[in-house]
Design an enzyme around this catalytic site. Structure first.
Site, PDB file in Angstrom:
ATOM      1  N   LYS A  62      -8.854  38.614 -46.874  1.00  0.00           N
ATOM      2  CA  LYS A  62      -8.792  37.322 -46.185  1.00  0.00           C
ATOM      3  C   LYS A  62     -10.155  37.076 -45.536  1.00  0.00           C
ATOM      4  CE  LYS A  62      -5.911  34.611 -43.038  1.00  0.00           C
ATOM      5  NZ  LYS A  62      -6.986  34.086 -42.187  1.00  0.00           N
TER       6      LYS A  62
ATOM      7  N   LYS B  55      -2.475  40.377 -41.030  1.00  0.00           N
ATOM      8  CA  LYS B  55      -3.603  40.345 -40.102  1.00  0.00           C
ATOM      9  C   LYS B  55      -3.822  41.737 -39.528  1.00  0.00           C
ATOM     10  CE  LYS B  55      -5.283  36.878 -38.773  1.00  0.00           C
ATOM     11  NZ  LYS B  55      -4.812  35.754 -37.947  1.00  0.00           N
TER      12      LYS B  55
ATOM     13  N   LEU C 227      -1.425  29.802 -44.496  1.00  0.00           N
ATOM     14  CA  LEU C 227      -0.677  30.979 -44.912  1.00  0.00           C
ATOM     15  C   LEU C 227       0.197  31.478 -43.766  1.00  0.00           C
ATOM     16  CD1 LEU C 227      -3.370  33.029 -46.868  1.00  0.00           C
ATOM     17  CD2 LEU C 227      -1.398  31.845 -47.829  1.00  0.00           C
TER      18      LEU C 227
ATOM     19  N   GLU D  63      -5.927  40.450 -52.130  1.00  0.00           N
ATOM     20  CA  GLU D  63      -7.347  40.197 -51.899  1.00  0.00           C
ATOM     21  C   GLU D  63      -7.654  40.174 -50.406  1.00  0.00           C
ATOM     22  OE1 GLU D  63      -6.452  35.449 -52.506  1.00  0.00           O
ATOM     23  OE2 GLU D  63      -7.897  36.439 -53.786  1.00  0.00           O
TER      24      GLU D  63
ATOM     25  N   GLU E 292     -13.478  29.766 -49.573  1.00  0.00           N
ATOM     26  CA  GLU E 292     -13.959  29.926 -48.205  1.00  0.00           C
ATOM     27  C   GLU E 292     -15.482  29.974 -48.194  1.00  0.00           C
ATOM     28  OE1 GLU E 292     -10.278  30.022 -46.332  1.00  0.00           O
ATOM     29  OE2 GLU E 292     -12.110  30.561 -45.220  1.00  0.00           O
TER      30      GLU E 292
ATOM     31  N   ALA F  69      -5.920  36.787 -31.286  1.00  0.00           N
ATOM     32  CA  ALA F  69      -4.727  37.467 -30.789  1.00  0.00           C
ATOM     33  C   ALA F  69      -3.954  36.571 -29.827  1.00  0.00           C
ATOM     34  CB  ALA F  69      -5.120  38.772 -30.094  1.00  0.00           C
ATOM     35  N   GLU F  70      -4.676  35.886 -28.952  1.00  0.00           N
ATOM     36  CA  GLU F  70      -4.023  35.024 -27.979  1.00  0.00           C
ATOM     37  C   GLU F  70      -3.388  33.814 -28.659  1.00  0.00           C
ATOM     38  OE1 GLU F  70      -6.616  33.907 -24.846  1.00  0.00           O
ATOM     39  OE2 GLU F  70      -5.110  32.736 -23.798  1.00  0.00           O
ATOM     40  N   TYR F  71      -4.110  33.223 -29.607  1.00  0.00           N
ATOM     41  CA  TYR F  71      -3.562  32.073 -30.342  1.00  0.00           C
ATOM     42  C   TYR F  71      -2.287  32.492 -31.084  1.00  0.00           C
ATOM     43  CZ  TYR F  71      -2.987  28.422 -33.810  1.00  0.00           C
ATOM     44  OH  TYR F  71      -2.458  27.430 -34.584  1.00  0.00           O
TER      45      TYR F  71
END
EC number: 6.5.1.2
Length: 726
Positions: free
Chosen positions: A131, A329, A95, A129, A189, A46-48
C-alpha cells in the site's frame, strides 16, 4: 391488543451520544479535508483511524444517526477550487482498513465464504501488494493517448492535474502495443521515493528552507502546484495498480491487468504477488513489515485483492469500498521522548485543547516536538505527567499521538497538568458550553484574538474562499499583530472592507538578522509592506497585492463556499452544498425554520440547530450583511429553463448508473425541484435502481415504491410523473 413493542429508552441515542456523534463527524470531515485537499494532515493516521472507527461503531449501534453527509458514506476528500473539477468515468473507491492480523483473517474468511456461494471461483487467489503512501490519481487514455489526469477527490469528482502529471517522466503520454484499449482509466499512486525525499530535504535545508514533513504530503503538494514547471522540478514517480472504466478489451484477472499495463509501458510496482492462502499472505505481510524502511517508497500497509475480475464484479461494492479488496495497516511506529510541558491552544469554535511540548525526536521520517492531547480528561485517562518519558506514536504523517507514560522511568519530579481557568489568548474565564460537556471553551467567540485568527485562516482555506495569500502568519498579523494596538481585523465582517493602507503600520516580531544580531534577538518588522528606508520608501509587498487580488476573486465564489467560510459549527462542504442547492440564497437559509433546514437532504436536526443558533447572534448576521455589502456572492444562479417537474417528489437513487454519478443524479433531482433522499420509506415516490442496487431495492419492492431503471429515470427527469404514464 397491539403487539408493537416500544424500543426501550436506554437503546435510543442520548443527547450526549448525539453530541459525540456530531463532533466526530465534524472532526473526521475536517481531518479528511486537511489530508486529501490541503495536503496538511491535522490528525495522525492512528488518531484518524480511531475517530473513524468510533464513528462506524456509533452508526452500527444507532443507524438512525446516519446522514448522507456522514464521512462513512463518502470517499476521500473534497475538490479544491484551484483546479477544474473532473468527473471520473467510474467511481474511485476507498479501501476497507483492518488493523490487526485477527481482523484481516476474519475479513478473508468472510470473503471466501461469499466467493464460495457464487460457484464461480470456489478457491480464491489473492493479488497481494504494498500500500503506497502516496496520492491517488486517475489517468484517462483514449486510443492509447493520455488525455486527462485527475486526483481521486471525493471518489466521483477529482481535480484536473493533467498538465502537472505530464511532467512526470515515468508516466507515458502514449501507450504502446497491439491490444491497447479504445478507452481506459488507469489508477495508481504518485509518490516521492524515499531516496529522493531525503535528497530534496537536504537541498531545502542547505537553502535555508524548512524540510518537508513527509513524502506523501510532499508529493501531493508538488502535484497540486498551479505552475506545472514547479511540479516538473519535484522528483515525482508513479506506480499503477488498477483500472476503472475500460472499452475495447476483456480482462479476466487483476494480475493480467498488471501484465497488460507493463506491456503498454506503464510503471507497475515490482512489489506484488498472486498468493493462494492466508498463510502465504501473512508471510508477505511479515516480510515487508521488516523491510518497510528499505523499500523504494514509503508504505503504510498491504493491499489484498481478489484476482479474478468476474468475482470482483459479483462481490460488488458498498457505497464507499469494494467488497473484494482490503488494506491491512501496519501498526504505527513508536518512540520514547520527554514531555517537557503541556500547554493549551484555542480553536475557531472556542474549544481549548491541551497539547504536549516534547523534546524533539525523529519518528516516521520527521522531527516531532508537539502532540495533541484533546482535553483534560484525555490527559488524565492517559495518565501522563509533565516531565514523564512518554511513548510517542506516529504513522508517517504530521500530527503525532502521545500513547502514555513509561511509568518505570519516573523519578518523582513529575507534576500533574492543571487546565487553566482563563483563555490564554483573551483572558476570559473558561467553561463547558453546556453542563456535562467534556470540552472546555472560551465563550468570548466574537473578540478572542485566537478564535478570530483561526476563523480567518479557515475562511481563507481551500474548502472555503481559497485565498492562498492569506495563510496562518498573515491571519495572525491581521488579528493580533505586535503593532498597532488595534488590529486591522476585529471581526471577519471587516475582511472584504480592508484596504492596502489599513495594513501599512502592521508589524510583527521576527528574529533579528544581520552579523551584529545576538542569538535570540528579535525586532519589529512590517508584515504587509516593505521595510523601507530613506532612499526606498515602504510600499505594499507583492504578496499583499496578491492578497487583495484574491480577496476580490473570492467575492464570486459559489454560495456553498461562503457558508463554509462562516465557520458555522457542523457545516462543512457537504452540508453547505446541500443547503445552497436546496435554498439557493443566503437570505432564504437565514429565514428558514429549523424544520425546513432539517428536512434538507444531507442536513438533519444537528446541523439545522447549529445554523439557527449561528444566525441568532447579531454579530454573526453582521458578518453576512457586511460581506454582502462588499459584493460577496450570496446566491447561486439557478437555471430557470429547467422545469420543476419533480416538485414535491422524493426520489432515491441506488446502485451504479451508466450516465450519472451519485452526485450528478442528486443534482439533477434537486434542479428539478425534487428531494434526493438517501433512504427508502413510505414517503419515497420513486427508487432509481442501477447495478448492485442491494437492500434499498428490496425495501422499495416490499413497500410498493415504483422502481425505475436508468432509462426510466431519464424519462422522469425530462417529463416528471406524467412521462411515466406513457
Amino acid at each position: 391488543m397491539s403487539t408493537e413493542i416500544e424500543t426501550p429508552q436506554a437503546d435510543r441515542p442520548t443527547d450526549e451520544l448525539r453530541e459525540e456523534y456530531a463532533q466526530l463527524v465534524e472532526t473526521v470531515r475536517a481531518a479528511r479535508m486537511a489530508y486529501y485537499v490541503q495536503d496538511a494532515p491535522t490528525l495522525s493516521d492512528a488518531e484518524y483511524d480511531q475517530q473513524y472507527r468510533r464513528l462506524e461503531e456509533l452508526e452500527a449501534l444507532h443507524p438512525e444517526l446516519v446522514a448522507n453527509d456522514s464521512p462513512t458514506q463518502e470517499v476521500g476528500g473534497e475538490v479544491s477550487a484551484a483546479f477544474a473539477p473532473v468527473e471520473h468515468l467510474e467511481k474511485m473507491y476507498s479501501l476497507e482498513d483492518v488493523f490487526s492480523i485477527e481482523e484481516f483473517t476474519a475479513w478473508v474468511t468472510r470473503a471466501e465464504a461469499s466467493i464460495a456461494t457464487l460457484h464461480q471461483a470456489p478457491e480464491a487467489r489473492w493479488l497481494t501488494e504494498l500500500k503506497i503512501d502516496g496520492l491517488a490519481v486517475n489517468l484517462l487514455y483514449r486510443n492509447g493517448k493520455l488525455v486527462r489526469a485527475a486526483t481521486r477527490g471525493d471518489g466521483t469528482t477529482g481535480e484536473d492535474v493533467t498538465h502537472n502529471v505530464q511532467t512526470i517522466k515515468t508516466i507515458p503520454r502514449q501507450l504502446h502495443g497491439d491490444d491497447v484499449p479504445e478507452e481506459i482509466e488507469i489508477r495508481g499512486e504518485i509518490f516521492i521515493s524515499t531516496q529522493d525525499f531525503k535528497k530534496v530535504n537536504e537541498e531545502r535545508v542547505a537553502e535555508g528552507k524548512s524540510p518537508f514533513a513527509n513524502p506523501r504530503n510532499s508529493a501531493a503538494g508538488s502535484l497540486r502546484q498551479k505552475d506545472p514547471a514547479e511540479t516538473a522540478k519535484r522528483p515525482l514517480s508513479m506506480y499503477v495498480h488498477g483500472i476503472g472504466a475500460v472499452t475495447g478489451l476483456e480482462l479476466t484477472r487483476q494480475s493480467e491487468v498488471y501484465d497488460h499495463m507493463t506491456s503498454w509501458g506503464l510503471p507497475v510496482s515490482p512489489y506484488s504477488e498472486v498468493l493462494d492462502s492466508v498463510d502465504e499472505i501473512l508471510g508477505f505481510i511479515e516480510r515487508y513489515g521488516e523491510q518497510r524502511h528499505s523499500l523504494t517508497h514509503g508504505i503504510d500497509g498491504i493491499v489484498v485483492k481478489v484476482d479474478d475480475r468476474a468475482t470482483q464484479r459479483q462481490l460488488g461494492h458498498t457505497s464507499r469500498t469494494p467488497r473484494w479488496a482490503v488494506a491491512y495497516k501496519y501498526p504505527p511506529e513508536e518512540v520514547n521522548t520527554k514531555l517537557v510541558n503541556i500547554a493549551v491552544g484555542v480553536g475557531r469554535t472556542g474549544r481549548v485543547t491541551p497539547f504536549g511540548i516534547m523534546e524533539p525526536v525523529t519518528v516516521a521520517g520527521s522531527t516531532v516536538s508537539m502532540a495533541t492531547l484533546h482535553n483534560q480528561d484525555v490527559v488524565k485517562a492517559k495518565g501522563v505527567l509533565i516531565g514523564d518519558t512518554v511513548v510517542l506514536r506516529k504513522a508517517g504523517d504530521v500530527i503525532p499521538e502521545i500513547v502514555g507514560p513509561v511509568v518505570a522511568l519516573r523519578d518523582g519530579s513529575e507534576r500533574e497538568f492543571v487546565m487553566p481557568a482563563n483563555c490564554p489568548s483573551c483572558g476570559t474565564g473558561l467553561a463547558p458550553a453546556k453542563e456535562g460537556d467534556v470540552d472546555i471553551r472560551c465563550p468570548n467567540a466574537k473578540s478572542c484574538p485566537e478564535q478570530l485568527r483561526q476563523r480567518i485562516f479557515y475562511a481563507a482555506g481551500r474548502g472555503a474562499f481559497d485565498i492562498e495569500a492569506l495563510g496562518w502568519e498573515a491571519a495572525k498579523a491581521l488579528t493580533d499583530p505586535e503593532e498597532p494596538g488595534r488590529p486591522p481585523l476585529t471581526s471577519e465582517a471587516q475582511l472584504f472592507d480592508l484596504t492596502v493602507e489599513d495594513l501599512a503600520e502592521v508589524r510583527i516580531r521576527r528574529p533579528r538578522r544581520g552579523k551584529d544580531a545576538a542569538e535570540g534577538e528579535t525586532e519589529l518588522v512590517p508584515y504587509f509592506w516593505t521595510k523601507g528606508s530613506a532612499k526606498k520608501p515602504s510600499v505594499p509587498s507583492a504578496n499583499t497585492l496578491r492578497l487583495f487580488d484574491q480577496l476580490e476573486q473570492a467575492k464570486s465564489q459559489p454560495l456553498w463556499r461562503v457558508l463554509v467560510a462562516l465557520s458555522i459549527r457542523h457545516v462543512g462542504p457537504t452540508a453547505a452544498r446541500s443547503l445552497a442547492t436546496a435554498f439557493g440564497t443566503m437570505e432564504r437559509i437565514r429565514q428558514a425554520t429549523e424544520e425546513e433546514l432539517a428536512a434538507t437532504d444531507g442536513v438533519g436536526p444537528t446541523i439545522a440547530r447549529a445554523v439557527i443558533e449561528w444566525f441568532s447572534e447579531p454579530w454573526h448576521r453582521e458578518i453576512v450583511d457586511s460581506w454582502a455589502a462588499a459584493g460577496v456572492r450570496m446566491e447561486d444562479e439557478v437555471d430557470e429553463s429547467v422545469p420543476k417537474v419533480l416538485e414535491g417528489l422524493t426520489v432515491v437513487v441506488t446502485g451504479t448508473l451508466d450516465n450519472f454519478s451519485r452526485d450528478s443524479a442528486k443534482e439533477a433531482i434537486l434542479l428539478r425541484g425534487g428531494k434526493a433522499s438517501g433512504s427508502v420509506s413510505k414517503k419515497t415516490d420513486y427508487l432509481v435502481a442501477g447495478a448492485s442496487a442491494g437492500s434499498k431495492l428490496d425495501k422499495a419492492e416490499s413497500l410498493g415504491v415504483p422502481v425505475l431503471d436508468e432509462a426510466g429515470f431519464e424519462r422522469l427527469l425530462s417529463g416528471g410523473p406524467e412521462a411515466m404514464e406513457t
